[in-house]
Motif scaffolding. Structure first.
Motif, mmCIF file in Angstrom:
data_model
loop_
_atom_site.group_PDB
_atom_site.id
_atom_site.type_symbol
_atom_site.label_atom_id
_atom_site.label_comp_id
_atom_site.label_asym_id
_atom_site.label_seq_id
_atom_site.Cartn_x
_atom_site.Cartn_y
_atom_site.Cartn_z
ATOM 1 N N GLY A 87 15.657 -3.168 3.670
ATOM 2 C CA GLY A 87 14.978 -2.333 2.685
ATOM 3 C C GLY A 87 14.452 -3.212 1.568
ATOM 4 N N VAL A 88 13.445 -2.714 0.861
ATOM 5 C CA VAL A 88 12.917 -3.452 -0.292
ATOM 6 C C VAL A 88 12.789 -2.503 -1.476
ATOM 7 C CG1 VAL A 88 11.650 -5.245 0.961
ATOM 8 C CG2 VAL A 88 10.531 -3.059 0.494
ATOM 9 N N ASP A 89 12.903 -3.069 -2.676
ATOM 10 C CA ASP A 89 12.634 -2.331 -3.901
ATOM 11 C C ASP A 89 11.646 -3.139 -4.732
ATOM 12 O OD1 ASP A 89 14.161 -4.433 -4.798
ATOM 13 O OD2 ASP A 89 15.698 -3.200 -5.776
ATOM 14 N N ALA A 126 14.832 3.397 -5.816
ATOM 15 C CA ALA A 126 15.511 3.435 -4.516
ATOM 16 C C ALA A 126 14.890 2.433 -3.550
ATOM 17 C CB ALA A 126 15.410 4.839 -3.933
ATOM 18 N N MET A 127 15.711 2.019 -2.581
ATOM 19 C CA MET A 127 15.207 1.146 -1.531
ATOM 20 C C MET A 127 14.193 1.898 -0.670
ATOM 21 S SD MET A 127 16.472 -1.886 -1.732
ATOM 22 C CE MET A 127 17.677 -2.641 -2.825
ATOM 23 N N GLN A 128 13.133 1.210 -0.277
ATOM 24 C CA GLN A 128 12.074 1.842 0.503
ATOM 25 C C GLN A 128 11.889 1.089 1.830
ATOM 26 O OE1 GLN A 128 8.537 2.918 -1.867
ATOM 27 N NE2 GLN A 128 9.731 2.461 -3.711
ATOM 28 N N PHE A 129 11.232 1.758 2.774
ATOM 29 C CA PHE A 129 11.032 1.221 4.135
ATOM 30 C C PHE A 129 12.365 0.858 4.787
ATOM 31 C CE2 PHE A 129 7.389 -0.029 1.444
ATOM 32 C CZ PHE A 129 6.394 0.712 2.056
ATOM 33 N N VAL A 130 13.381 1.661 4.513
ATOM 34 C CA VAL A 130 14.739 1.342 4.976
ATOM 35 C C VAL A 130 14.845 1.541 6.482
ATOM 36 C CG1 VAL A 130 17.175 1.987 4.822
ATOM 37 C CG2 VAL A 130 15.753 1.926 2.754
ATOM 38 N N GLU A 131 15.533 0.628 7.132
ATOM 39 C CA GLU A 131 15.910 0.808 8.541
ATOM 40 C C GLU A 131 17.333 0.303 8.722
ATOM 41 O OE1 GLU A 131 13.939 -2.072 11.307
ATOM 42 O OE2 GLU A 131 12.608 -2.370 9.605
ATOM 43 N N LYS A 132 18.085 1.014 9.506
ATOM 44 C CA LYS A 132 19.501 0.665 9.668
ATOM 45 C C LYS A 132 19.951 0.980 11.082
ATOM 46 C CE LYS A 132 24.031 1.411 7.486
ATOM 47 N NZ LYS A 132 24.759 2.122 6.402
ATOM 48 N N SER A 133 20.566 -0.012 11.714
ATOM 49 C CA SER A 133 21.153 0.203 13.037
ATOM 50 C C SER A 133 22.362 -0.715 13.170
ATOM 51 C CB SER A 133 20.132 -0.075 14.143
ATOM 52 O OG SER A 133 19.613 -1.384 14.015
ATOM 53 N N GLY A 154 0.808 -1.216 0.000
ATOM 54 C CA GLY A 154 0.000 0.000 0.000
ATOM 55 C C GLY A 154 0.843 1.269 0.000
ATOM 56 N N GLY A 155 1.984 1.247 0.683
ATOM 57 C CA GLY A 155 2.821 2.443 0.776
ATOM 58 C C GLY A 155 3.988 2.464 -0.183
#
Length: 491
Positions: free
Chosen positions: A78-80, A58-65, A50-51
């Motif tokens: 992340g997903v593309d 570009a990669m979306q819903f990215v999170e990095k720690s 949906g989003g």
């Protein structure tokens, strides 16, 4: 937690809870907790679609720690457009598999359901990982629950099949680990996948990397000639295990070619494309012929999976947009169709306890509702227009003809073989008069089995009739990947 972390860890948490429950006396509660966990795990993936913005690569819903600070290993997700649909597909198939094992599994129910939920989360992790070491951890960790599923709930030769599965896939992955360490040192101590895509590597380094990745991913697909583990594993695995193995686990290898081999070693990918095309055509044609002589239904569908995945790798290495997109569409379609084929065989096996084609005949007379589903899935396996099985194969053949007419012609012959072995099996199992007392005593599918098959039937028909939502998501990412591969020499 972001959406990707929820998609990965929700099924894993539910799986761990199930493992803690313990006793078979609690089997009823275990099944409901497993179903609730699988449904919630699927629902948390829906906002990803949906989003998702289809106009960017570009990669979306990215999170990095930071995960392991000393070695600069990050929890980077992340997903593309290439990976998004596989997250949803994995969660969806997990729901179907939990429903499929509802009545069939009567011992160690909590461990069976828990293993599938944990496996689902780990496979989603593979599709989301943007850190090389994180990818490797998820990639290898998927072996553990699948090894247990085969080794505990499998057939008479389950230990042999489980060891064969584990050794083939593990040994192939060791060379990939060497490649990841090389890239880590070459990039100045980074496991970031997107950084690796931009590394200026020599031709020799690219070739060595290409074949290191090939060792891991070709076994997983599996490509000819390293496909021999698959039929043995499918025959011995429980029905749910076969469904997940064919629908999702084989896709991990094909996905690896797009995420690692082609963007990191683009020159080598082009240089060795002839080898990939040749191996893919052998899988498509020769393995299709092998499928025609099988007497065991599961073996036949297993060989058919090798042939269908040959279309995927063929589409990837002809380097045009419609070919690569066709390969991705074929991966998703094969996820629906192969799961449906194996679950249909499971419906029969639960009643007759035989996978031999000769044990059946005239099933349509005693199971008309089930036969209607089986016919749809058989048609999809043949690549009938209007079903999911047609779209990806047609796109790959069209792309192959644009690349080279004779390669396209050779790949198109596989449709004939696919129709031959699938329809021949359908005729001998389902059509004609009732062949024996086993078939005469069969009862048609119950509400649970109807729901399980109906979910897959809707997916197969929807994708076959209206594939636009699937192709729209991947178009921009595929175009960007091919632009990167094409321009690599100039850079």
């Amino acid at each position: 937690m972001s959406l990707l972390s929820l998609a990965i860890w929700t099924p894993i948490v539910f799986g761990v809870v199930l493992l803690a429950l313990g006793r078979d006396e609690q089997a009823g509660a275990v099944r409901w907790i497993a179903l609730i966990g699988a449904v919630i795990s699927f629902l948390v993936t829906l906002p990803l679609y949906g989003g998702f913005k289809i106009d960017t690569a570009a990669m979306q819903f990215v999170e990095k720690s930071m995960w392991i600070e000393r070695f600069n290993v990050n929890y980077h997700l992340g997903v593309d457009g290439i990976s998004l649909w596989f997250v949803l597909l994995t969660a969806f198939i997990n729901v179907v598999v939990v429903i499929a094992g509802w009545e069939v599994i009567t011992r160690r129910v909590n461990q069976y359901m828990g293993a599938f939920l944990i496996l689902s989360g780990l496979m989603i992790g593979v599709f989301c990982a943007l850190d090389g070491m994180l990818f490797y951890v998820f990639f290898e960790a998927t072996l553990i629950p699948m090894y247990l599923i085969i080794g505990i709930w499998g057939g008479p030769n389950k230990i042999y099949a489980a060891f064969k599965f584990f050794l083939y896939t593990l040994l192939g992955s060791l060379l990939m680990l060497v490649a990841l360490i090389f890239l880590y040192t070459k990039s100045g101590g980074s496991f970031d996948l997107l950084t690796w895509h931009k590394l200026p590597l020599s031709g020799t380094a690219q070739t060595l990397l290409f074949f290191s990745f090939f060792a891991a991913f070709a076994v997983k697909v599996p490509m000819w000639p390293v496909h021999t583990w698959l039929p043995d594993v499918h025959v011995e695995a429980p029905t749910g295990g076969s469904a997940v193995l064919a629908a999702i686990m084989l896709k991990l290898g094909a996905y690896g070619f797009l995420r690692f081999s082609m963007p990191i070693a683009p020159d080598a990918s082009r240089e060795w494309a002839w080898l990939m095309i040749a191996l893919s055509l052998i899988a498509v044609v020769y393995v299709g012929l092998v499928a025609m002589v099988q007497k065991d239904m599961k073996k036949l569908v297993a060989y058919s999976s090798v042939a269908h995945m040959g279309f995927v790798t063929l589409g990837f290495f002809i380097f045009n947009t419609i070919g690569v997109s066709g390969g991705l569409v074929q991966m998703i379609a094969h996820g629906f169709v192969s799961a449906a084929m194996f679950l249909s065989i499971g419906v029969l096996y639960d009643r007759v306890h035989s996978r031999e084609i000769a044990s059946y005949g005239g099933v349509v007379n005693t199971m008309p509702k089930f036969t209607a589903f089986a016919l749809l899935f058989a048609m999809a396996n043949c690549g009938l227009p209007g079903t999911a099985g047609f779209v990806g194969e047609w796109m790959v053949i069209l792309g192959a003809v644009r690349f080279n007419f004779w390669i396209g012609f050779a790949s198109a012959t596989a449709l004939i073989f696919g129709a031959a072995y699938t329809l021949w099996m359908f005729k001998r199992v389902y059509l004609g008069p009732v062949a024996n007392d086993h078939v005469r005593d069969l009862t048609d599918i119950n509400a649970r089995e109807f729901l399980m098959l109906a979910m897959l039937a809707v997916a197969v028909l929807y994708m076959g009739i209206y594939p636009k939502p699937f192709t729209d998501v991947m178009d921009v990412s595929v175009t960007e990947l091919l632009r990167h591969v094409a321009l690599s020499k100039l850079n």
